[in-house]
Design a protein around this motif. Structure first.
Motif, PDB file in Angstrom:
ATOM      1  N   GLU A   1      -9.990  22.376 -18.478  1.00 32.29           N
ATOM      2  CA  GLU A   1     -10.910  22.281 -19.611  1.00 32.29           C
ATOM      3  C   GLU A   1     -11.984  21.227 -19.348  1.00 32.29           C
ATOM      4  OE1 GLU A   1      -8.397  21.625 -23.009  1.00 32.29           O
ATOM      5  OE2 GLU A   1      -7.758  23.722 -23.076  1.00 32.29           O
ATOM      6  N   CYS A   2     -11.588  20.128 -18.743  1.00 33.74           N
ATOM      7  CA  CYS A   2     -12.544  19.075 -18.405  1.00 33.74           C
ATOM      8  C   CYS A   2     -13.558  19.591 -17.393  1.00 33.74           C
ATOM      9  CB  CYS A   2     -11.798  17.858 -17.869  1.00 33.74           C
ATOM     10  SG  CYS A   2     -12.869  16.443 -17.592  1.00 33.74           S
TER      11      CYS A   2
ATOM     12  N   PRO B   1     -20.988  23.186 -19.902  1.00 32.75           N
ATOM     13  CA  PRO B   1     -20.749  22.863 -21.315  1.00 32.75           C
ATOM     14  C   PRO B   1     -21.524  23.784 -22.260  1.00 32.75           C
ATOM     15  CG  PRO B   1     -22.337  21.350 -20.399  1.00 32.75           C
ATOM     16  CD  PRO B   1     -21.841  22.203 -19.249  1.00 32.75           C
TER      17      PRO B   1
ATOM     18  N   ASP C   1     -25.657  21.679 -22.889  1.00 30.68           N
ATOM     19  CA  ASP C   1     -25.855  20.991 -21.604  1.00 30.68           C
ATOM     20  C   ASP C   1     -26.734  19.745 -21.705  1.00 30.68           C
ATOM     21  OD1 ASP C   1     -28.507  21.845 -21.693  1.00 30.68           O
ATOM     22  OD2 ASP C   1     -28.296  23.264 -20.035  1.00 30.68           O
TER      23      ASP C   1
ATOM     24  N   GLU D   1     -19.823  11.589 -17.191  1.00 25.57           N
ATOM     25  CA  GLU D   1     -18.629  12.434 -17.275  1.00 25.57           C
ATOM     26  C   GLU D   1     -18.499  13.322 -16.038  1.00 25.57           C
ATOM     27  OE1 GLU D   1     -18.438  12.874 -22.151  1.00 25.57           O
ATOM     28  OE2 GLU D   1     -19.483  14.404 -20.969  1.00 25.57           O
TER      29      GLU D   1
ATOM     30  N   SER E   1     -16.001  21.755 -19.111  1.00 24.42           N
ATOM     31  CA  SER E   1     -16.864  21.025 -20.049  1.00 24.42           C
ATOM     32  C   SER E   1     -17.928  20.199 -19.345  1.00 24.42           C
ATOM     33  CB  SER E   1     -16.036  20.151 -20.990  1.00 24.42           C
ATOM     34  OG  SER E   1     -15.527  19.025 -20.301  1.00 24.42           O
TER      35      SER E   1
END
Length: 160
Positions: A33-34, A41, A44, A139, A37
């Motif tokens: 999931e990370c 995403p 964005d 991230e 994302s």
């Protein structure tokens, strides 16, 4: 189901390590999931998927992770990248702004995170990135460097 981490580590469902990862399914699911994302995403924040994948490919190369380089090359090819993004992915530094500043930041955090300072974030802002973009970039950097380390560890465990 094989996830991106299994693929990067060369694991298949008949590997003991593949099964061992599933003892903590929340980690397998959370990592996937990370990944989604930070690379694709829903919002964005103006950092397109092609830029994100080009940066991921660059970080894979900085970490000397051949498997992830191949994977990110394939993903990038599907996104019809510009010449600048292809150069960025390949490690070029003579890029237009803001790509040049982003590349320097990615390289710094990937190779020598202990040398990072608040002024490095200021340089991103001066290059035109807003706060949500700086957070999204951070991230992405964190995830891809995590991914390379986990994949390397799994490969080492598999070869033992």
């Amino acid at each position: 189901m094989i996830d991106a981490m299994d693929k990067a580590a060369g694991l298949s469902p008949d590997d003991a390590l593949f099964s061992a990862r599933r003892f903590r399914p929340e980690f397998v699911q959370g990592a996937e999931e990370c990944r989604l994302s930070v690379l694709l995403p829903a919002n964005d924040h103006g950092l397109a998927a092609s830029l994100r994948v080009a940066l991921a490919r660059r970080m894979a190369a900085l970490n000397a992770d051949q498997a992830l380089m191949v994977e990110y090359n394939a993903q990038l090819a599907d996104l019809d990248p510009t010449e600048q993004l292809l150069a960025l992915a390949q490690g070029a530094t003579d890029l237009d702004e803001p790509l040049a500043t982003i590349a320097r930041h990615v390289d710094l955090i990937t190779l020598t995170p202990n040398k990072a300072e608040a002024s490095d974030i200021t340089r991103l802002a001066q290059a035109g990135l807003n706060n949500p973009q700086i957070v999204a970039l951070s991230e992405l950097i964190a995830f891809v460097n995590f991914q390379t380390r986990v994949a390397t560890g799994l490969r080492l465990m598999r070869s033992a």
